[in-house]
Design an enzyme around this catalytic site. Structure first.
Site, PDB file in Angstrom:
ATOM      1  CE  LYS A  90      23.427 218.064 -19.258  1.00 26.84           C
ATOM      2  NZ  LYS A  90      22.660 216.860 -18.943  1.00 26.84           N
ATOM      3  CE1 TYR A 144      37.777 222.678 -13.777  1.00 27.95           C
ATOM      4  CE2 TYR A 144      39.749 223.482 -14.849  1.00 27.95           C
ATOM      5  CZ  TYR A 144      38.968 223.372 -13.722  1.00 27.95           C
ATOM      6  OH  TYR A 144      39.376 223.958 -12.541  1.00 27.95           O
ATOM      7  CB  THR A 174      45.222 225.661  -5.051  1.00 25.73           C
ATOM      8  OG1 THR A 174      45.166 226.908  -5.758  1.00 25.73           O
ATOM      9  CG2 THR A 174      45.186 225.927  -3.557  1.00 25.73           C
TER      10      THR A 174
HETATM   11  P1  NAD Z   1      37.326 219.468  -5.579  1.00 22.20           P
HETATM   12  O1  NAD Z   1      37.036 218.483  -6.651  1.00 22.20           O
HETATM   13  O2  NAD Z   1      37.994 218.982  -4.336  1.00 22.20           O
HETATM   14  O3  NAD Z   1      36.008 220.252  -5.147  1.00 22.20           O
HETATM   15  C1  NAD Z   1      34.915 220.475  -5.984  1.00 22.20           C
HETATM   16  C2  NAD Z   1      33.666 220.253  -5.174  1.00 22.20           C
HETATM   17  O4  NAD Z   1      32.511 220.514  -5.998  1.00 22.20           O
HETATM   18  C3  NAD Z   1      33.530 218.814  -4.663  1.00 22.20           C
HETATM   19  O5  NAD Z   1      33.139 218.807  -3.309  1.00 22.20           O
HETATM   20  C4  NAD Z   1      32.437 218.229  -5.552  1.00 22.20           C
HETATM   21  O6  NAD Z   1      31.731 217.174  -4.941  1.00 22.20           O
HETATM   22  C5  NAD Z   1      31.583 219.452  -5.818  1.00 22.20           C
HETATM   23  N1  NAD Z   1      30.788 219.340  -7.035  1.00 22.20           N
HETATM   24  C6  NAD Z   1      31.187 218.922  -8.258  1.00 22.20           C
HETATM   25  N2  NAD Z   1      30.155 218.945  -9.119  1.00 22.20           N
HETATM   26  C7  NAD Z   1      29.075 219.404  -8.428  1.00 22.20           C
HETATM   27  C8  NAD Z   1      27.725 219.642  -8.755  1.00 22.20           C
HETATM   28  N3  NAD Z   1      27.270 219.414  -9.994  1.00 22.20           N
HETATM   29  N4  NAD Z   1      26.898 220.101  -7.790  1.00 22.20           N
HETATM   30  C9  NAD Z   1      27.339 220.328  -6.526  1.00 22.20           C
HETATM   31  N5  NAD Z   1      28.617 220.112  -6.156  1.00 22.20           N
HETATM   32  C10 NAD Z   1      29.472 219.657  -7.096  1.00 22.20           C
HETATM   33  O7  NAD Z   1      38.207 220.616  -6.275  1.00 22.20           O
HETATM   34  P2  NAD Z   1      38.873 221.920  -5.639  1.00 22.20           P
HETATM   35  O8  NAD Z   1      40.318 221.860  -5.934  1.00 22.20           O
HETATM   36  O9  NAD Z   1      38.416 222.122  -4.250  1.00 22.20           O
HETATM   37  O10 NAD Z   1      38.250 223.049  -6.575  1.00 22.20           O
HETATM   38  C11 NAD Z   1      37.228 223.927  -6.141  1.00 22.20           C
HETATM   39  C12 NAD Z   1      36.969 224.963  -7.221  1.00 22.20           C
HETATM   40  O11 NAD Z   1      38.135 225.732  -7.482  1.00 22.20           O
HETATM   41  C13 NAD Z   1      36.538 224.349  -8.554  1.00 22.20           C
HETATM   42  O12 NAD Z   1      35.530 225.157  -9.130  1.00 22.20           O
HETATM   43  C14 NAD Z   1      37.794 224.419  -9.385  1.00 22.20           C
HETATM   44  O13 NAD Z   1      37.508 224.503 -10.764  1.00 22.20           O
HETATM   45  C15 NAD Z   1      38.439 225.691  -8.860  1.00 22.20           C
HETATM   46  N6  NAD Z   1      39.890 225.660  -9.078  1.00 22.20           N
HETATM   47  C16 NAD Z   1      40.687 224.862  -8.292  1.00 22.20           C
HETATM   48  C17 NAD Z   1      42.050 224.824  -8.552  1.00 22.20           C
HETATM   49  C18 NAD Z   1      42.996 223.978  -7.733  1.00 22.20           C
HETATM   50  O14 NAD Z   1      44.168 223.887  -8.057  1.00 22.20           O
HETATM   51  N7  NAD Z   1      42.562 223.367  -6.639  1.00 22.20           N
HETATM   52  C19 NAD Z   1      42.610 225.596  -9.591  1.00 22.20           C
HETATM   53  C20 NAD Z   1      41.747 226.363 -10.362  1.00 22.20           C
HETATM   54  C21 NAD Z   1      40.404 226.411 -10.086  1.00 22.20           C
END
Ligand code: NAD
Ligand code: UDP
Length: 310
Positions: A90, A144, A174
């Site tokens: 979702k 995911y 990352t």
């Molecule tokens: P993270 O879990 O630290 O950050 C995700 C943030 O989204 C959190 O603050 C969380 O509270 C918020 N969140 C989750 N569900 C939510 C919702 N329904 N409504 C509002 N906020 C919501 O992860 P991250 O590593 O900072 O990743 C950030 C983005 O980058 C994500 O979309 C992730 O899929 C993408 N990404 C990250 C990586 C990585 O290696 N860090 C790799 C590929 C993609």
């Protein structure tokens, strides 16, 4: 001054992005439901009058007047996105629809934080953007992977059908300061285990590979992508092509922390990709971007951060 919305702005990547956008003189709205993010990540930004924090779930519609939207809201660690898989789907799918609908209405540019997970367990190595991927649609990771794939579909459809200005970035693993210590991802797990003198948990035989990018390099790539002309939508890979096995990563962490930890082997999670490495030819060409921080340097900075919190 641009007005910019960052969803998931209190998370690991989002907090670095908010900070950088504020430093560049923008007006930033950070929206988060704190599922995996923390207020602590953005506490230092709260005094800035150009920073606003909104508690909101991206699966519900959200109305605000901005010029640009960075859509990052989504748990990224396998442990967290598998905790409530329906909610993960979702968040990706309804979150994308809500942010695209908003972008359409207010004529904003919108960037989707997609992932190397769209390639699944890849049969093409390194991964190029034209590769369609090898994803199990009913596996543990599918909430995911398929959620993110569907979000990409929605972005392209809103662009083609409604002329919404979109950007899709495919982010490879990352790491860096502000990862949650209990996040469950490999870099934070290994560093926390080493600093606490615990055994380092290798899943499987540790010969699977990943390419690790330092967070500052990612933020630079994201902003460059947002600033490309409207005709460039991506998807574009942004990652560090240096490729390491999990054993090599563990050895680096042990060396750089000076820990005496042993390696212990645990079962490999289902559908865990065997290899992953970005082909960044497109990012180099279109964004004039390539990573600057190598793994040793990035790990040293990340270890320094974790020493302050564990
Ligand atoms: P993270 O879990 O630290 O950050 C995700 C943030 O989204 C959190 O603050 C969380 O509270 C918020 N969140 C989750 N569900 C939510 C919702 N329904 N409504 C509002 N906020 C919501 O992860 P991250 O590593 O900072 O990743 C950030 C983005 O980058 C994500 O979309 C992730 O899929 C993408 N990404 C990250 C990586 C990585 O290696 N860090 C790799 C590929 C993609
Ligand atoms: N991994 C590991 N030990 C851990 C955590 C993860 O060996 O304590 C492995 C995991 O099985 C995977 C790799 O490290 O092969 C990267 O895992 P992560 O969850 O960081 O990212 P992803 O699998 O989504 O790339």
């Amino acid at each position: 001054m641009k007005r910019i919305l960052v969803t998931g702005g209190a998370g690991f990547v989002g907090s670095h992005l908010c900070e950088r956008l504020l430093n560049e003189g923008n007006d930033v709205i950070c929206m988060d439901n704190y599922f995996t993010g923390q207020k602590r990540n953005i506490l230092h930004l709260l005094d800035n009058p150009y920073f606003e924090l909104v508690r909101h779930d991206v699966t519900s519609p959200f109305f605000v007047e901005v010029d640009e939207i960075y859509n990052l809201a989504c748990p990224a660690s396998p442990v967290h996105y598998q905790y409530n898989p329906i909610k993960t789907v979702k968040t990706s799918v309804m979150g994308a629809i809500n942010m695209l609908g908003l972008a359409k209405r207010i004529k904003a540019k919108v960037l989707q934080a997609s992932t190397s997970e769209v390639y699944g367990d890849p049969e093409i190595h390194p991964q190029v953007e034209s590769y369609w991927g090898n994803v199990n649609p009913i596996g543990q990771r599918s909430c995911y992977d398929e959620g993110k794939r569907c979000a990409e579909t929605l972005f392209v459809n809103y662009h083609q059908q409604n002329n919404v200005r979109i950007k899709i970035i495919r982010i490879f693993n990352t790491y860096g300061p502000r990862m949650h210590p209990a996040d469950g991802r490999v870099v934070s797990n290994f560093i926390v285990q080493a600093l606490q003198g615990q055994d380092i948990t290798i899943y499987g035989n540790g010969m699977q590979t990943r390419s690790f990018q330092y967070v500052d390099d990612l933020i630079e790539g994201m902003i460059r992508l947002m600033n490309t002309g409207d005709d460039f939508t991506g998807p574009v890979n942004v990652g560090n092509p240096g490729e390491f096995t999990m054993i090599e990563l563990a050895e680096k962490v042990i060396k750089l922390t000076g820990a005496k930890s042993n390696l212990i082997f645990k079962p490999l999670p289902a559908d865990d990709p065997m290899q992953r490495k970005p082909d960044i030819t497109l990012a180099k060409k279109v964004l004039n971007w390539e990573p600057k921080v190598n793994l040793d340097e990035g790990l040293v900075r990340t270890i320094e951060y974790f020493k302050t919190i564990v």
